[in-house]
Design a protein around this motif. Sequence first.
Motif, short mmCIF file in Angstrom:
data_model
loop_
_atom_site.label_atom_id
_atom_site.label_comp_id
_atom_site.label_asym_id
_atom_site.label_seq_id
_atom_site.Cartn_x
_atom_site.Cartn_y
_atom_site.Cartn_z
N GLU A 1 0.84 -1.20 0.00
CA GLU A 1 0.00 0.00 0.00
C GLU A 1 0.88 1.25 0.00
O GLU A 1 1.00 1.96 1.00
N HIS B 1 -6.45 0.46 -6.77
CA HIS B 1 -7.42 0.84 -5.73
C HIS B 1 -8.14 2.12 -6.11
O HIS B 1 -9.38 2.22 -5.99
N THR C 1 -16.14 -1.97 -4.06
CA THR C 1 -15.61 -1.98 -2.70
C THR C 1 -14.23 -2.62 -2.75
O THR C 1 -14.09 -3.79 -3.14
N ARG D 1 -10.13 -3.06 -1.06
CA ARG D 1 -9.21 -2.92 0.08
C ARG D 1 -7.88 -3.55 -0.29
O ARG D 1 -7.84 -4.61 -0.91
N LEU E 1 -13.20 -9.85 4.13
CA LEU E 1 -13.86 -8.95 3.17
C LEU E 1 -14.94 -9.68 2.38
O LEU E 1 -15.84 -9.04 1.83
#
Length: 325
Positions: free
Chosen positions: A9, A19, A28, A30, A68
């Motif tokens: 990230e 993302h 959605t 992550r 998730l």
Amino acid sequence: MKIAIIGAENFDSLEFHLHDELSHQEHTVRIFDYNHILPKMVDYGLSQYSMKYVERKNKKLLAEVLTLKPDLVIVVYRHIHPFVVKEIKNKGIKIIHINPDALTTFQNQQLFVESYDAYFTKDPYIVRFMGEKLQLNAFLYQEAFNPRVHKKPKGDLMKLEEEVNIDVLCFGNLYPYRNRMLRLLKGNGIDLKTFGRKAKFFDPYLNSNFQNRGIYGEEKSKILNGSKIVFNNFHYAEIESVNNKFFEINGAGAFQICDYKPILHELLPIDPKKVSFNTIEEAVNLIKHYLNEPEERLEIREVIQEHFLKTFTYSQMLKEIFRKI
């Protein structure tokens, strides 16, 4: 859709832009990063020596991804444990791999142990190897740029060149192969500036050219566009491919000179020989020519940017990937 991305990230990484684009499309999304699961320094040391630690780390990663309840998992890491792939597939979740780097990043070849539903890699040579010799479901994809991040500054570009005051820019990790080429440019009287991070064996001949920092975000776009020429020498492991900087530089509207690759004929809307080189002598001649031809530089960069805005955004890249899966 609910989409899990397994990778780092970091700002301006492939994971970051995936993302950003997927969120922009109202999925959605992550990112699941090892460094957010366990401390980085501890992780680095133990991952080198302890298989039990690697398994524990990957079990924790798997558990977090499954919370998730994703419809799709996109993996960018090349070193997740194969049981993570197997368990995700056992849950009936589609899992694909996107590799943005050259073949030297395959590490322990975990990628080939438990097959993904689909592989996407940028090098035609690797696509052929994976498909024809390993019988993996491999596809070629082209990298991209993010027009929300890599964008041309407003205003007069000639005035911006005067403000930035850089003849030739090179940015990124300053590895020995890159430094050797920069040394040869400098030895031919070319004034250059480098931004990024010094790697091992940095050439002290280039100390006066090194700006001792990286460039990111808006400043990166400004410096790219304000530099008369961006010199992009690809890693030697880019067999038949180019690097991601190639797309970012062109997408942002800057003027780029890079290594010649046959695939440039598919990527560029102009004759690649106008902006690429096979030898360092060709690179020197191109640079000296374009430093004296500002109008020609401006014309070329505008034609290329217009093409990249239509063809090589993350929106286009993901559209093609989704079509194939």
